[in-house]
Design an enzyme around this catalytic site. Structure first.
Site, PDB file in Angstrom:
ATOM      1  N   ASP A 173      93.497 128.642  76.765  1.00  0.00           N
ATOM      2  CA  ASP A 173      94.930 128.852  76.996  1.00  0.00           C
ATOM      3  C   ASP A 173      95.344 130.274  76.670  1.00  0.00           C
ATOM      4  O   ASP A 173      94.644 130.979  75.948  1.00  0.00           O
ATOM      5  CB  ASP A 173      95.722 127.917  76.075  1.00  0.00           C
ATOM      6  CG  ASP A 173      96.319 126.766  76.840  1.00  0.00           C
ATOM      7  OD1 ASP A 173      96.146 126.715  78.061  1.00  0.00           O
ATOM      8  OD2 ASP A 173      96.961 125.924  76.197  1.00  0.00           O
TER       9      ASP A 173
ATOM     10  N   LYS B 282      98.629 132.064  81.298  1.00  0.00           N
ATOM     11  CA  LYS B 282      99.433 132.997  82.106  1.00  0.00           C
ATOM     12  C   LYS B 282      99.132 134.451  81.774  1.00  0.00           C
ATOM     13  O   LYS B 282      99.889 135.331  82.099  1.00  0.00           O
ATOM     14  CB  LYS B 282     100.913 132.790  81.844  1.00  0.00           C
ATOM     15  CG  LYS B 282     101.371 131.399  81.965  1.00  0.00           C
ATOM     16  CD  LYS B 282     102.853 131.324  81.626  1.00  0.00           C
ATOM     17  CE  LYS B 282     103.138 130.077  80.842  1.00  0.00           C
ATOM     18  NZ  LYS B 282     104.457 129.818  80.446  1.00  0.00           N
TER      19      LYS B 282
ATOM     20  N   MET C 284     109.431 127.856  71.114  1.00  0.00           N
ATOM     21  CA  MET C 284     109.912 128.261  72.443  1.00  0.00           C
ATOM     22  C   MET C 284     111.416 128.499  72.449  1.00  0.00           C
ATOM     23  O   MET C 284     112.116 128.141  73.405  1.00  0.00           O
ATOM     24  CB  MET C 284     109.527 127.202  73.496  1.00  0.00           C
ATOM     25  CG  MET C 284     108.029 127.142  73.718  1.00  0.00           C
ATOM     26  SD  MET C 284     107.505 125.804  74.777  1.00  0.00           S
ATOM     27  CE  MET C 284     107.064 124.542  73.596  1.00  0.00           C
TER      28      MET C 284
HETATM   29  N1  SAH Z   1     100.411 124.077  70.442  1.00  0.00           N
HETATM   30  C1  SAH Z   1     101.061 125.268  69.925  1.00  0.00           C
HETATM   31  C2  SAH Z   1     102.447 125.459  70.491  1.00  0.00           C
HETATM   32  C3  SAH Z   1     102.464 125.771  71.973  1.00  0.00           C
HETATM   33  S1  SAH Z   1     104.071 126.003  72.595  1.00  0.00           S
HETATM   34  C4  SAH Z   1     101.093 125.186  68.401  1.00  0.00           C
HETATM   35  O1  SAH Z   1     100.815 124.122  67.832  1.00  0.00           O
HETATM   36  O2  SAH Z   1     101.375 126.201  67.773  1.00  0.00           O
HETATM   37  C5  SAH Z   1     104.209 127.759  72.574  1.00  0.00           C
HETATM   38  C6  SAH Z   1     105.154 128.188  71.492  1.00  0.00           C
HETATM   39  O3  SAH Z   1     104.509 128.134  70.235  1.00  0.00           O
HETATM   40  C7  SAH Z   1     105.627 129.627  71.618  1.00  0.00           C
HETATM   41  O4  SAH Z   1     106.700 129.757  72.515  1.00  0.00           O
HETATM   42  C8  SAH Z   1     106.058 129.901  70.204  1.00  0.00           C
HETATM   43  O5  SAH Z   1     107.304 129.314  69.922  1.00  0.00           O
HETATM   44  C9  SAH Z   1     104.999 129.153  69.407  1.00  0.00           C
HETATM   45  N2  SAH Z   1     103.877 130.033  69.021  1.00  0.00           N
HETATM   46  C10 SAH Z   1     102.598 129.917  69.395  1.00  0.00           C
HETATM   47  N3  SAH Z   1     101.832 130.844  68.788  1.00  0.00           N
HETATM   48  C11 SAH Z   1     102.674 131.563  68.005  1.00  0.00           C
HETATM   49  C12 SAH Z   1     102.501 132.648  67.111  1.00  0.00           C
HETATM   50  N4  SAH Z   1     101.298 133.200  66.878  1.00  0.00           N
HETATM   51  N5  SAH Z   1     103.594 133.108  66.474  1.00  0.00           N
HETATM   52  C13 SAH Z   1     104.795 132.566  66.656  1.00  0.00           C
HETATM   53  N6  SAH Z   1     105.023 131.534  67.483  1.00  0.00           N
HETATM   54  C14 SAH Z   1     103.972 131.042  68.153  1.00  0.00           C
END
Ligand code: SAH
Length: 255
Positions: free
Chosen positions: A35, A56, A168
């Site tokens: 991903d 993406k 998000m």
């Molecule tokens: N499965 C992932 C979430 C995916 S949705 C998890 O458990 O973390 C994608 C969202 O996750 C992003 O829009 C953001 O809000 C958050 N996100 C993912 N990686 C991040 C990071 N390193 N720092 C801050 N927010 C993050």
């Protein structure tokens, strides 16, 4: 040959936050579907595997979910060990549940491997305890983004008394602020906005509910970021402002 897909969480970005089980799955993998929010550095654990980006990255359009499903199925049916590597935890806003169900319905063995979700990692990296005795007795993870535009019960979230961790949310700050204020959350409720949590370029912006949109704009907050909303988002400031508190401890806190 046995068909198996591992749905693996790669954690928030810091490769040291990968679990040992995720490393084992990567070592066994023939094919890794990766991903866009996964740090490529974790691929050092699967040097021989075929890597297929399905995110993406590079400004491309996101790979359709149905295509990802079919790819996993095809490789699993060839007897390959497939790892579907996702940012954070596969089952926190990661479609892990739906992918597992789809594959199992087609007779594919699936194993889910937890990752550290971005909300938990971001808070910890900023010294914010998401639960804290006497301050926050729970934590609620929500996404501000929905596919069907269904709305959250903002009033319940505003009044629930738990720390809110919002995923998000960068493009939805205005709506989040309005809805929580309308739900009677105090305007001065502390907010931490954490971008690129656990990565070397992590940035954090501290604010409050009333000012968070303006502050995020001045800070040029960008995705990926999480929002932490609640008293705990200022608890390190509380710590600093307690003259009698021993330098090391949060447990001296009482609010
Ligand atoms: N499965 C992932 C979430 C995916 S949705 C998890 O458990 O973390 C994608 C969202 O996750 C992003 O829009 C953001 O809000 C958050 N996100 C993912 N990686 C991040 C990071 N390193 N720092 C801050 N927010 C993050």
């Amino acid at each position: 040959m046995s068909a198996k897909v591992w749905l693996v969480g790669a954690g928030p970005g810091d490769p040291e936050l990968l679990t040992l089980k995720a490393v084992r799955a990567l070592r066994e993998a023939h094919v890794v579907l990766i991903d866009d929010l996964v740090n490529d550095a974790v691929l050092e654990h699967c040097p021989g595997a075929r890597i297929i980006p399905v995110g993406k990255r590079g400004g491309c359009r996101s790979t359709p979910q149905a295509f990802i499903h079919r790819l996993m199925l095809r490789y699993a049916r060839q007897g390959k060990c497939v790892v579907r590597l996702k940012g954070g935890d596969p089952c926190i806003f990661g479609r892990g549940g739906e992918e597992a169900q789809w594959l199992r319905e087609r007779g594919v063995e699936v194993e889910l491997v937890n990752g550290i979700t971005a909300g938990l990692a971001g808070a910890t990296q900023c010294d914010i305890p998401l639960t804290l005795r006497g301050v926050a007795r729970g934590v609620t993870l929500v996404t501000a983004h929905t596919q069907d535009d269904s709305s959250l019960n903002w009033q319940a979230l505003a009044q629930g008394g738990t720390t809110l961790v919002i995923y998000m949310g960068v493009a939805k700050l205005s709506e989040i602020r309005e809805q929580l204020l309308a739900g009677a959350m105090a305007a001065d409720t502390p907010v931490a906005m954490i971008e690129n949590a656990s990565l070397p370029h992590q940035r954090e912006c501290r604010s409050n509910l009333m000012a968070m949109e303006d502050d995020a704009c001045a800070f040029e907050l960008k995705s990926p970021a999480i929002l932490v909303i609640g008293a705990v988002a200022a608890c390190d400031e509380i710590k600093r402002s307690q003259p009698s508190a021993a330098p090391t401890r949060v447990r001296h806190l009482s609010l």
